[in-house]
Design an enzyme around this catalytic site. Structure first.
Site, PDB file in Angstrom:
ATOM      1  N   ASP A  68       0.901  -1.093   0.071  1.00  0.00           N
ATOM      2  CA  ASP A  68       0.046  -0.018   0.192  1.00  0.00           C
ATOM      3  C   ASP A  68       0.914   1.218   0.150  1.00  0.00           C
ATOM      4  O   ASP A  68       1.787   0.996   0.593  1.00  0.00           O
ATOM      5  CB  ASP A  68      -1.076   0.089   1.179  1.00  0.00           C
ATOM      6  CG  ASP A  68      -2.069   0.702   0.839  1.00  0.00           C
ATOM      7  OD1 ASP A  68      -2.627   0.938  -0.242  1.00  0.00           O
ATOM      8  OD2 ASP A  68      -2.720   1.107   2.027  1.00  0.00           O
ATOM      9  N   THR A  69       0.464   1.930  -0.649  1.00  0.00           N
ATOM     10  CA  THR A  69       1.333   3.460  -0.890  1.00  0.00           C
ATOM     11  C   THR A  69       0.696   4.548  -0.635  1.00  0.00           C
ATOM     12  O   THR A  69      -0.541   4.808  -0.909  1.00  0.00           O
ATOM     13  CB  THR A  69       1.845   3.540  -2.498  1.00  0.00           C
ATOM     14  OG1 THR A  69       2.981   2.397  -2.513  1.00  0.00           O
ATOM     15  CG2 THR A  69       2.552   4.717  -2.589  1.00  0.00           C
ATOM     16  N   GLY A 149      -0.761   7.840 -11.312  1.00  0.00           N
ATOM     17  CA  GLY A 149      -1.292   8.558 -10.114  1.00  0.00           C
ATOM     18  C   GLY A 149      -0.668   9.929  -9.808  1.00  0.00           C
ATOM     19  O   GLY A 149      -0.741  10.661 -11.012  1.00  0.00           O
ATOM     20  N   LYS A 171      12.844   6.175 -12.584  1.00  0.00           N
ATOM     21  CA  LYS A 171      11.812   6.233 -11.359  1.00  0.00           C
ATOM     22  C   LYS A 171      12.146   4.879 -10.576  1.00  0.00           C
ATOM     23  O   LYS A 171      12.334   4.993  -9.421  1.00  0.00           O
ATOM     24  CB  LYS A 171      10.605   6.142 -11.932  1.00  0.00           C
ATOM     25  CG  LYS A 171       9.622   6.219 -10.767  1.00  0.00           C
ATOM     26  CD  LYS A 171       7.908   5.906 -10.962  1.00  0.00           C
ATOM     27  CE  LYS A 171       7.191   5.735  -9.962  1.00  0.00           C
ATOM     28  NZ  LYS A 171       5.946   5.588 -10.189  1.00  0.00           N
TER      29      LYS A 171
HETATM   30  P1  IMP Z   1      -2.665   2.012  -3.462  1.00  0.00           P
HETATM   31  O1  IMP Z   1      -3.749   2.176  -2.582  1.00  0.00           O
HETATM   32  O2  IMP Z   1      -1.386   1.532  -2.725  1.00  0.00           O
HETATM   33  O3  IMP Z   1      -3.326   1.236  -4.616  1.00  0.00           O
HETATM   34  O4  IMP Z   1      -2.378   3.357  -4.062  1.00  0.00           O
HETATM   35  C1  IMP Z   1      -3.249   4.767  -3.612  1.00  0.00           C
HETATM   36  C2  IMP Z   1      -2.919   5.709  -4.554  1.00  0.00           C
HETATM   37  O5  IMP Z   1      -1.430   6.113  -4.430  1.00  0.00           O
HETATM   38  C3  IMP Z   1      -2.989   5.304  -6.066  1.00  0.00           C
HETATM   39  O6  IMP Z   1      -4.111   5.185  -6.473  1.00  0.00           O
HETATM   40  C4  IMP Z   1      -2.140   6.204  -6.827  1.00  0.00           C
HETATM   41  O7  IMP Z   1      -2.963   7.496  -7.086  1.00  0.00           O
HETATM   42  C5  IMP Z   1      -0.945   6.527  -5.708  1.00  0.00           C
HETATM   43  N1  IMP Z   1       0.197   6.047  -6.072  1.00  0.00           N
HETATM   44  C6  IMP Z   1       0.494   4.856  -5.364  1.00  0.00           C
HETATM   45  N2  IMP Z   1       1.998   4.445  -5.861  1.00  0.00           N
HETATM   46  C7  IMP Z   1       2.198   5.544  -6.779  1.00  0.00           C
HETATM   47  C8  IMP Z   1       3.348   5.780  -7.695  1.00  0.00           C
HETATM   48  O8  IMP Z   1       4.211   5.224  -7.738  1.00  0.00           O
HETATM   49  N3  IMP Z   1       3.300   7.086  -8.264  1.00  0.00           N
HETATM   50  C9  IMP Z   1       2.330   8.110  -8.280  1.00  0.00           C
HETATM   51  N4  IMP Z   1       1.260   7.771  -7.253  1.00  0.00           N
HETATM   52  C10 IMP Z   1       0.988   6.626  -6.788  1.00  0.00           C
END
Ligand code: IMP
Length: 204
Positions: A68-69, A149, A171
């Site tokens: 999760d990010t 994203g 990246k």
């Molecule tokens: P998730 O819940 O981990 O799928 O990610 C949450 C949101 O963070 C994604 O929908 C993207 O908008 C953003 N995100 C995650 N990783 C990246 C990245 O590497 N670059 C830019 N946005 C990111």
């Protein structure tokens, strides 16, 4: 070595395949015909990463990892953070999410921010967490077509271009996900050496 990555996000699978390279084979949820939605209901990145990894490993009895990010912006007290995907509404619309961030940052001098990734690995009945961070700043306008994203508005430290303007290659040298993946790979390699010469991450 086959590794299940509990995600349906094709961008993340592409990035992680690029990071791991051969001979590992990354299988996403669509590759294993997983169609149950996994709701991210936890209040932090750690909780959501564990929830996703456990949903798959408990149901299929396989070892797998999930991540999760979040984009954490100082001026916004860490937002959008765990809510990054749906910051401007339910549809995970990157253009709208970036527009909301830029609007909330209007007039701010402190544009410092970081991307933070948590990877949860569920393996042999134990959970392991790995963190990767890249620090940087929020641009005044989106730039670049690469990545996904929030990439067009995030300028990593030491660069004057956004993630959206960098090549996938560049990246992947410095990204939050790459840094967390590096720790995951080192762990798996060390674990494999200790345990058996041929650790299979998938018990299927
Ligand atoms: P998730 O819940 O981990 O799928 O990610 C949450 C949101 O963070 C994604 O929908 C993207 O908008 C953003 N995100 C995650 N990783 C990246 C990245 O590497 N670059 C830019 N946005 C990111």
């Amino acid at each position: 070595m086959k590794i299940i990555f509990a995600t349906s996000n094709p961008n993340k699978i592409k990035e992680v395949r690029h990071l791991l390279g051969a001979p590992s084979e990354i299988l996403g949820l669509s590759d294993i015909n997983w169609s149950d939605p996994i709701e991210e209901t936890e209040p932090d990145l750690e909780g959501n990463a564990m929830l996703k990894a456990l949903a798959v490993s408990n149901k299929l009895e396989v070892d797998c990892f999930a991540e999760d990010t979040g984009l954490e912006i100082n001026f916004l007290q860490g937002r959008p953070g765990v809510k990054s995907a749906r910051y401007a509404g339910e549809n995970n619309d990157a253009v709208k999410n970036m527009a909301r961030v830029l609007e909330e940052m209007e007039g701010s001098d402190d544009r410092s921010a970081q991307f933070r990734t948590i990877i949860a690995l569920s393996m042999d009945g134990a959970l392991h967490l790995f963190e990767g961070i890249v620090r940087g700043r929020i641009a005044h306008n989106p730039a670049g077509e690469g990545g996904f994203g929030y990439d067009p508005i995030f300028i990593p430290e030491g660069f004057d271009r956004s993630f959206g303007e960098l090549s996938a290659e560049d990246k992947s040298k410095i990204s939050h996900r790459a840094r967390a993946m590096e720790k995951l790979v080192l762990f798996i390699e060390a674990y494999a050496k200790c345990k058996s010469p041929e650790l299979q991450l998938s018990r299927k």
